[in-house]
Write a protein that holds these residues in place. Structure first.
Motif, short mmCIF file in Angstrom:
data_model
loop_
_atom_site.label_atom_id
_atom_site.label_comp_id
_atom_site.label_asym_id
_atom_site.label_seq_id
_atom_site.Cartn_x
_atom_site.Cartn_y
_atom_site.Cartn_z
N LYS A 1 -60.77 102.81 32.13
CA LYS A 1 -59.37 102.63 31.78
C LYS A 1 -58.61 101.99 32.92
O LYS A 1 -58.93 102.20 34.08
CB LYS A 1 -58.70 103.97 31.47
N HIS A 2 -57.60 101.27 32.57
CA HIS A 2 -56.71 100.67 33.55
C HIS A 2 -55.81 101.77 34.14
O HIS A 2 -55.30 102.60 33.40
CB HIS A 2 -55.87 99.59 32.87
N PRO A 3 -55.62 101.77 35.46
CA PRO A 3 -54.81 102.84 36.07
C PRO A 3 -53.41 102.98 35.49
O PRO A 3 -52.91 104.10 35.34
CB PRO A 3 -54.75 102.44 37.55
N VAL A 4 -52.76 101.85 35.15
CA VAL A 4 -51.41 101.94 34.60
C VAL A 4 -51.44 102.62 33.24
O VAL A 4 -50.61 103.49 32.95
CB VAL A 4 -50.75 100.54 34.49
N SER A 5 -52.41 102.27 32.40
CA SER A 5 -52.54 102.91 31.08
C SER A 5 -52.74 104.40 31.23
O SER A 5 -52.14 105.19 30.50
CB SER A 5 -53.72 102.31 30.31
N SER A 6 -53.59 104.78 32.15
CA SER A 6 -53.85 106.20 32.37
C SER A 6 -52.62 106.92 32.90
O SER A 6 -52.32 108.03 32.46
CB SER A 6 -55.01 106.37 33.35
N LEU A 7 -51.91 106.31 33.83
CA LEU A 7 -50.69 106.90 34.37
C LEU A 7 -49.68 107.13 33.26
O LEU A 7 -49.11 108.21 33.13
CB LEU A 7 -50.10 105.99 35.45
N ILE A 8 -49.47 106.11 32.44
CA ILE A 8 -48.51 106.23 31.35
C ILE A 8 -48.96 107.29 30.36
O ILE A 8 -48.15 108.10 29.90
CB ILE A 8 -48.31 104.86 30.66
N ALA A 9 -50.24 107.32 30.05
CA ALA A 9 -50.75 108.32 29.11
C ALA A 9 -50.54 109.74 29.63
O ALA A 9 -50.03 110.61 28.91
CB ALA A 9 -52.23 108.06 28.83
N TYR A 10 -50.93 109.99 30.87
CA TYR A 10 -50.76 111.33 31.44
C TYR A 10 -49.29 111.74 31.45
O TYR A 10 -48.95 112.85 31.05
CB TYR A 10 -51.31 111.40 32.87
N THR A 11 -48.43 110.85 31.91
CA THR A 11 -47.01 111.18 31.99
C THR A 11 -46.42 111.41 30.61
O THR A 11 -45.64 112.34 30.41
CB THR A 11 -46.25 110.08 32.75
N SER A 12 -46.83 110.61 29.64
CA SER A 12 -46.34 110.78 28.26
C SER A 12 -46.79 112.10 27.66
O SER A 12 -46.01 112.78 26.98
CB SER A 12 -46.81 109.61 27.39
N VAL A 13 -48.03 112.46 27.91
CA VAL A 13 -48.53 113.74 27.39
C VAL A 13 -47.78 114.90 28.05
O VAL A 13 -47.39 115.86 27.37
CB VAL A 13 -50.06 113.87 27.59
N MET A 14 -47.54 114.81 29.35
CA MET A 14 -46.77 115.85 30.05
C MET A 14 -45.39 115.98 29.41
O MET A 14 -44.94 117.09 29.11
CB MET A 14 -46.62 115.51 31.53
N ARG A 15 -44.73 114.85 29.20
CA ARG A 15 -43.39 114.87 28.61
C ARG A 15 -43.42 115.46 27.21
O ARG A 15 -42.55 116.26 26.85
CB ARG A 15 -42.82 113.46 28.59
N GLY A 16 -44.42 115.09 26.42
CA GLY A 16 -44.55 115.63 25.07
C GLY A 16 -44.79 117.13 25.07
O GLY A 16 -44.20 117.87 24.27
N MET A 17 -45.66 117.59 25.96
CA MET A 17 -45.92 119.02 26.06
C MET A 17 -44.66 119.78 26.43
O MET A 17 -44.39 120.86 25.90
CB MET A 17 -47.03 119.29 27.07
N LEU A 18 -43.90 119.22 27.37
CA LEU A 18 -42.65 119.87 27.78
C LEU A 18 -41.65 119.92 26.63
O LEU A 18 -40.99 120.94 26.42
CB LEU A 18 -42.05 119.17 28.99
N SER A 19 -41.56 118.86 25.85
CA SER A 19 -40.61 118.83 24.74
C SER A 19 -41.02 119.79 23.62
O SER A 19 -40.18 120.25 22.86
CB SER A 19 -40.43 117.41 24.20
N GLU A 20 -42.32 120.09 23.55
CA GLU A 20 -42.81 121.05 22.56
C GLU A 20 -42.86 122.47 23.11
O GLU A 20 -43.43 123.36 22.48
CB GLU A 20 -44.20 120.63 22.08
N ALA A 21 -42.28 122.66 24.27
CA ALA A 21 -42.20 123.98 24.92
C ALA A 21 -43.58 124.59 25.19
O ALA A 21 -43.76 125.81 25.13
CB ALA A 21 -41.33 124.93 24.11
N LYS A 22 -44.55 123.75 25.53
CA LYS A 22 -45.86 124.26 25.94
C LYS A 22 -45.70 124.97 27.27
O LYS A 22 -44.77 124.68 28.05
CB LYS A 22 -46.87 123.11 26.09
N PRO A 23 -46.57 125.91 27.58
CA PRO A 23 -46.46 126.63 28.85
C PRO A 23 -46.51 125.66 30.05
O PRO A 23 -47.29 124.72 30.07
CB PRO A 23 -47.69 127.54 28.86
N LEU A 24 -45.65 125.91 30.99
CA LEU A 24 -45.56 125.08 32.18
C LEU A 24 -46.91 125.00 32.88
O LEU A 24 -47.29 123.93 33.39
CB LEU A 24 -44.49 125.64 33.12
#
Length: 118
Positions: A1-24
């Protein structure tokens, strides 16, 4: 994977988990996973994590995350520079995105997520 794609994916998943009130703790575990994959966070990742801690009223976790992010601030800056094509003279884009994991995240997310609210 390209590092930028991975960075964006990880950050997006983190943001999504936070918006769904997943455990910190689960969200912070992604930071550990991200660092093990040798993907450097950027300022958006940092802001996402800190905001998530404060939105949950967990200043202890926010302080731990901030302390960790401060230790890897040069990597965050390099990642931001590489993404935005800006060279501040502090390592510059040539250092690129897959920066060294020698200062990898703490061995467990428990180090970051302790304290109430998550």
């Amino acid at each position: 994977k390209h590092p930028v794609s991975s960075l964006i994916a990880y950050t997006s998943v983190m943001r999504g988990m936070l918006s769904e009130a997943k455990p910190l703790q689960e969200v912070l575990a992604l930071l550990v996973e991200m660092r093990r994959a040798r993907i450097a966070p950027n300022s958006v990742t940092a802001t996402t994590l800190l905001t998530g801690c404060f939105e949950r009223g967990n200043a202890t976790a926010a302080r731990a995350v901030a302390t960790y992010l401060e230790r890897i601030a040069d990597e965050i800056q390099t990642t931001d520079e590489a993404l935005h094509g800006v060279d501040t003279g502090e390592g510059g884009p040539a250092a690129a995105l897959g920066t060294s994991a020698s200062r990898s995240a703490p061995s467990g997310a428990a180090d970051l997520g302790s304290g109430g609210g998550g």
